[in-house]
Design a protein around this motif. Structure first.
Motif, short mmCIF file in Angstrom:
data_model
loop_
_atom_site.label_atom_id
_atom_site.label_comp_id
_atom_site.label_asym_id
_atom_site.label_seq_id
_atom_site.Cartn_x
_atom_site.Cartn_y
_atom_site.Cartn_z
N THR A 208 11.26 5.59 14.78
CA THR A 208 10.73 6.36 15.49
C THR A 208 10.75 7.14 16.45
OG1 THR A 208 8.76 3.77 14.83
CG2 THR A 208 8.29 5.80 16.47
N GLY A 209 11.63 7.29 17.78
CA GLY A 209 12.02 7.65 18.46
C GLY A 209 12.01 9.17 18.16
N ARG A 210 12.90 9.60 16.72
CA ARG A 210 13.03 10.91 16.57
C ARG A 210 12.23 11.39 16.23
NH1 ARG A 210 14.00 12.55 11.20
NH2 ARG A 210 16.22 14.42 11.10
N LEU B 80 4.58 5.02 7.06
CA LEU B 80 5.44 5.17 5.97
C LEU B 80 6.18 5.83 6.81
CD1 LEU B 80 5.43 6.34 3.60
CD2 LEU B 80 3.43 9.06 4.48
N LEU B 81 6.97 6.83 7.69
CA LEU B 81 7.90 7.81 7.91
C LEU B 81 9.20 6.38 8.47
CD1 LEU B 81 6.67 10.37 10.45
CD2 LEU B 81 7.98 10.97 8.95
N ASN B 82 9.06 4.87 8.33
CA ASN B 82 10.45 4.13 8.86
C ASN B 82 9.97 3.52 7.64
OD1 ASN B 82 9.96 4.26 11.67
ND2 ASN B 82 8.55 2.94 11.82
N TYR B 83 9.50 3.33 6.77
CA TYR B 83 9.77 3.14 5.66
C TYR B 83 10.58 4.65 5.01
CZ TYR B 83 8.03 1.55 0.88
OH TYR B 83 8.14 1.90 -0.90
N LEU C 55 0.60 -1.62 -0.16
CA LEU C 55 -0.14 -0.56 0.03
C LEU C 55 0.86 1.13 0.06
CD1 LEU C 55 -2.60 1.32 0.27
CD2 LEU C 55 -2.36 1.22 3.04
N VAL C 56 1.45 1.23 1.36
CA VAL C 56 3.13 2.61 1.48
C VAL C 56 3.33 2.30 0.26
CG1 VAL C 56 5.29 3.60 1.95
CG2 VAL C 56 2.81 2.23 2.99
N LYS C 57 3.60 0.92 -0.90
CA LYS C 57 4.59 1.47 -2.13
C LYS C 57 3.35 2.47 -3.13
CE LYS C 57 7.22 -1.00 -5.05
NZ LYS C 57 7.70 -2.65 -6.00
N ALA C 58 2.25 2.27 -3.15
CA ALA C 58 1.38 2.46 -4.15
C ALA C 58 1.16 3.53 -4.39
CB ALA C 58 0.12 1.56 -4.02
N MET C 59 1.17 4.30 -2.98
CA MET C 59 1.04 5.99 -2.39
C MET C 59 2.15 6.69 -2.95
SD MET C 59 -0.83 5.54 1.38
CE MET C 59 -0.45 6.89 1.80
N PHE D 29 9.88 26.95 15.28
CA PHE D 29 9.27 25.85 14.45
C PHE D 29 9.65 25.86 13.22
CE2 PHE D 29 6.20 24.26 11.65
CZ PHE D 29 5.39 24.02 12.40
N ALA D 30 9.78 26.55 12.64
CA ALA D 30 10.57 26.82 11.41
C ALA D 30 11.66 26.38 11.40
CB ALA D 30 10.78 28.49 10.98
N GLU D 31 13.00 25.98 12.14
CA GLU D 31 14.37 25.89 12.38
C GLU D 31 14.38 24.52 12.64
OE1 GLU D 31 16.53 27.56 15.10
OE2 GLU D 31 16.22 29.56 13.89
N HIS D 32 13.49 24.14 13.58
CA HIS D 32 13.25 22.20 13.28
C HIS D 32 12.08 20.97 12.63
CE1 HIS D 32 14.24 23.34 17.77
NE2 HIS D 32 14.65 22.09 18.04
N LEU D 33 11.34 22.28 12.04
CA LEU D 33 10.94 21.31 11.05
C LEU D 33 11.80 21.47 9.56
CD1 LEU D 33 8.37 20.09 9.72
CD2 LEU D 33 7.86 22.31 9.01
N LYS D 34 12.73 22.87 9.69
CA LYS D 34 13.60 22.58 8.72
C LYS D 34 14.44 21.75 8.23
CE LYS D 34 16.38 25.11 5.61
NZ LYS D 34 16.49 27.06 4.68
N SER D 35 15.56 20.93 10.03
CA SER D 35 16.00 19.74 9.99
C SER D 35 14.96 18.77 9.99
CB SER D 35 16.11 20.15 11.68
OG SER D 35 17.51 18.94 12.17
N PHE D 36 14.35 18.91 10.40
CA PHE D 36 13.05 17.32 10.38
C PHE D 36 12.89 17.03 8.94
CE2 PHE D 36 8.69 15.87 9.99
CZ PHE D 36 9.43 13.91 10.61
N LEU D 37 12.99 17.69 7.71
CA LEU D 37 12.03 17.35 6.33
C LEU D 37 13.58 17.32 6.10
CD1 LEU D 37 9.84 20.24 5.80
CD2 LEU D 37 9.54 17.76 6.00
N GLY D 38 14.92 18.02 6.20
CA GLY D 38 15.58 17.42 5.35
C GLY D 38 16.36 16.26 5.69
N GLY D 39 15.86 15.36 6.42
CA GLY D 39 16.32 14.25 6.95
C GLY D 39 15.90 12.76 5.97
N ILE D 40 14.60 13.72 5.42
CA ILE D 40 13.69 12.48 4.61
C ILE D 40 14.39 12.24 2.77
CG2 ILE D 40 10.96 12.70 4.02
CD1 ILE D 40 10.53 12.91 6.97
N PRO D 41 14.22 11.40 2.55
CA PRO D 41 14.44 11.00 0.85
C PRO D 41 13.23 12.20 -0.10
CG PRO D 41 14.61 9.19 2.09
CD PRO D 41 13.89 10.07 3.16
N TYR D 42 13.63 12.85 -0.78
CA TYR D 42 12.97 13.88 -1.47
C TYR D 42 11.95 12.65 -2.11
CZ TYR D 42 10.52 16.80 -4.57
OH TYR D 42 10.12 17.79 -4.93
#
Length: 520
Positions: free
Chosen positions: A371-373, A363-366, A288-292, A393-406
């Motif tokens: 999970t802890g982070r 999805l995030l684990n995928y 399902l997640v792969k299809a998404m 809020f902006a700084e932490h959100l940017k850091s979080f998004l930076g660690g996720i593959p595009y």
């Protein structure tokens, strides 16, 4: 109040009744089924009580009267008549070529042996099944009851291998066709599974099945209602927050008057006394997640999702529809039914907190996020919102998004990564159980996200830009849109501060560019 044994994982009607387990009486609906028709199909997600329903039908037609004493159907059934029953259950794994054919042969051989019929190992499956049905009818003088459980598992097991899935579908088509071809020998047919394959793709030879999956009269034939909890399971409720039980597990809807609980969730809750993702953890939604991912769908897209009713009831290997896949597997449910001329549409949404939170975590684990982070990040973001520290809020959100593959396809443009990263914020908030709404409707449109936290309301609007130089203008546009369309006005009555927030994504790095907040 006397506490009984919890029937966790028990799919045998006889074991439940003989062992004094809790039992929610569905036999009134079973009687209605048998009285009103002969050939039925029912789709429900996994762990929803389908196998127990099939076993109940088996015991009923075989005339095991003691098991039904005190139940709704007992005084409305002729217990002097015993029908022969053929039950096919596809409850093993079908991952290799030939697994299906071997399993069918084994099941048919056992039926022949149990009923004193000559073994016909040289006959192909469909022909052999017809011989069995005819032989049982002739030997007993009663026409046969055919029950098929998990009819689609041989296909779903290899859904990511189209050639094998199509081969299994073709074989099953012939097998199910044999049942219709034996109409003179058959009294009643009941087929159940997760998916709703179209009649043309799988049941072209058995097109006389009445699909009751979205029939309001039979909506509650599997699953538990609120009334079931307050009556049958009343001894288990003390010590549990009733509102939390509803928030976590209630919400499934197949057009009936009441929302339903997944039985497995509640039975595990009663045993462990903890609110956990009991149902979700019994299956892996990797396909399902792969299809998404392939279709560019984010978790935000799944809230308040409109779907054509015709498409929702179809499932084909060659063209797997996302809405049908999500709905039939239990990750989305019907919130509203809308008629538009001669067309019918459904508004789909997550059934409950368990599914939304667990799917977000999966999805995030995928995507490689621990999970802890994510939990730590989510709590930090929520605390910064509560403190009105929008820069932090902006700084932490940017850091979080930076660690996720595009994850977007080339050529889809800014709107794609806007939706993607907004979806990641959605997943992060879902994981920590933050109270928020996505695509929240108002009089003039839908706000992207509304967060209720710390005694305040935050109305978020997401924008995307190709060049960071356009961030200021995009922020102005986001805030103006919230004001002009009155997205925040509906929350004035709460008597809490309302903040309007614009978030801009994009630029060369395709990440969070800027955040601005204003108080109404």
């Amino acid at each position: 109040m006397i506490r009984r044994t919890l029937p966790i994982g028990i799919q045998s009607f006889q074991v439940i009744r003989d062992s004094g387990c809790y039992y929610v009486d569905k036999t009134g609906l079973v009687r209605k089924l048998v009285d009103e028709g002969r050939n039925y199909f029912l789709s429900r997600p996994r762990r929803f009580g389908k196998s127990l329903l099939v076993d109940t039908l088996k015991e009923l037609f075989e005339g095991n009267e003691p098991l039904f004493e005190g139940l709704a159907i007992h005084d409305h059934w002729d217990w002097s008549v015993h029908y022969p029953v053929v039950r096919l259950s596809f409850d093993v794994n079908y991952n290799e070529t030939g697994d299906l054919q071997r399993n069918i042969a084994s099941q048919l051989e056992r039926i022949e042996s149990d009923n004193g019929l000559d073994s016909a190992t040289e006959r192909r499956g469909p022909d052999r099944l017809q011989d069995i049905l005819h032989g049982l009818h002739r030997a007993s003088g009663q026409r046969v009851v055919v029950l098929v459980d998990e009819y689609d598992k041989p296909i779903l097991d290899v859904i990511d291998q189209p050639e094998m899935a199509i081969a299994n579908r073709q074989y099953l088509r012939g097998l199910y066709g044999a049942i219709k071809g034996s109409a003179n020998d058959v009294r009643f047919v009941f087929v159940t599974g997760v998916s709703m394959f179209t009649k043309t793709s799988l049941f072209s030879e058995m097109n006389n099945l009445d699909n009751i999956s979205l029939d309001p009269e039979f909506a509650a034939i599997c699953g538990y209602t609120d009334n079931d909890l307050d009556t049958v399971f009343a001894p288990e409720l003390p010590g549990l927050d009733r509102d939390e039980v509803r928030r976590w597990y209630n919400g499934y809807n197949w057009l009936g008057e009441e929302k339903l609980y997944n039985p497995y969730d509640l039975l595990l809750l009663f045993r462990k006394r903890e609110f956990m993702s009991h149902w979700f953890e019994t299956g892996s939604p990797s396909f399902l997640v792969k299809a998404m991912m392939e279709r560019g769908a984010s978790l935000m897209d799944l809230e308040n999702r409109s779907a054509d009713a015709r498409q929702l009831s179809r499932f084909d290997i060659e063209n797997i529809d996302m809405d049908a896949l999500l709905f039939q597997t239990g990750y989305l449910t019907i919130r509203e039914r809308v008629r538009d001329g001669y067309l019918t549409f459904y508004t789909l949404d997550y059934p409950n907190f368990e599914v939304r939170q667990s799917l977000s975590e999966y999805l995030l684990n995928y995507l490689g996020q621990q999970t802890g982070r994510v939990s730590v990040t989510g709590r930090k973001l929520s605390s910064l919102l509560a403190a009105n520290d929008f820069e932090g809020f902006a700084e932490h959100l940017k850091s979080f998004l930076g660690g996720i593959p595009y994850q977007w396809k080339a050529g889809n443009g800014p709107a794609r990564y806007e939706a993607w990263y907004a979806g990641m914020l959605y997943a992060c908030f879902s994981m920590i159980g933050l109270d928020f709404r996505a695509e929240e409707p108002s009089g003039q449109g839908r706000s992207d996200m509304v967060v209720f936290h710390g005694g305040q309301v935050f109305v978020l609007e997401f924008k995307a830009v190709e060049d960071e130089a356009g961030a200021g203008e995009a922020l102005d546009g986001a805030i103006a849109q919230i004001r002009e369309r009155g997205y925040g006005e509906k929350y004035w009555s709460r008597g809490e501060p309302v903040h309007l927030m614009g978030l801009v994504f994009g630029g060369p790095k395709r990440s969070l560019v800027a955040v601005r907040a204003e108080r109404m």
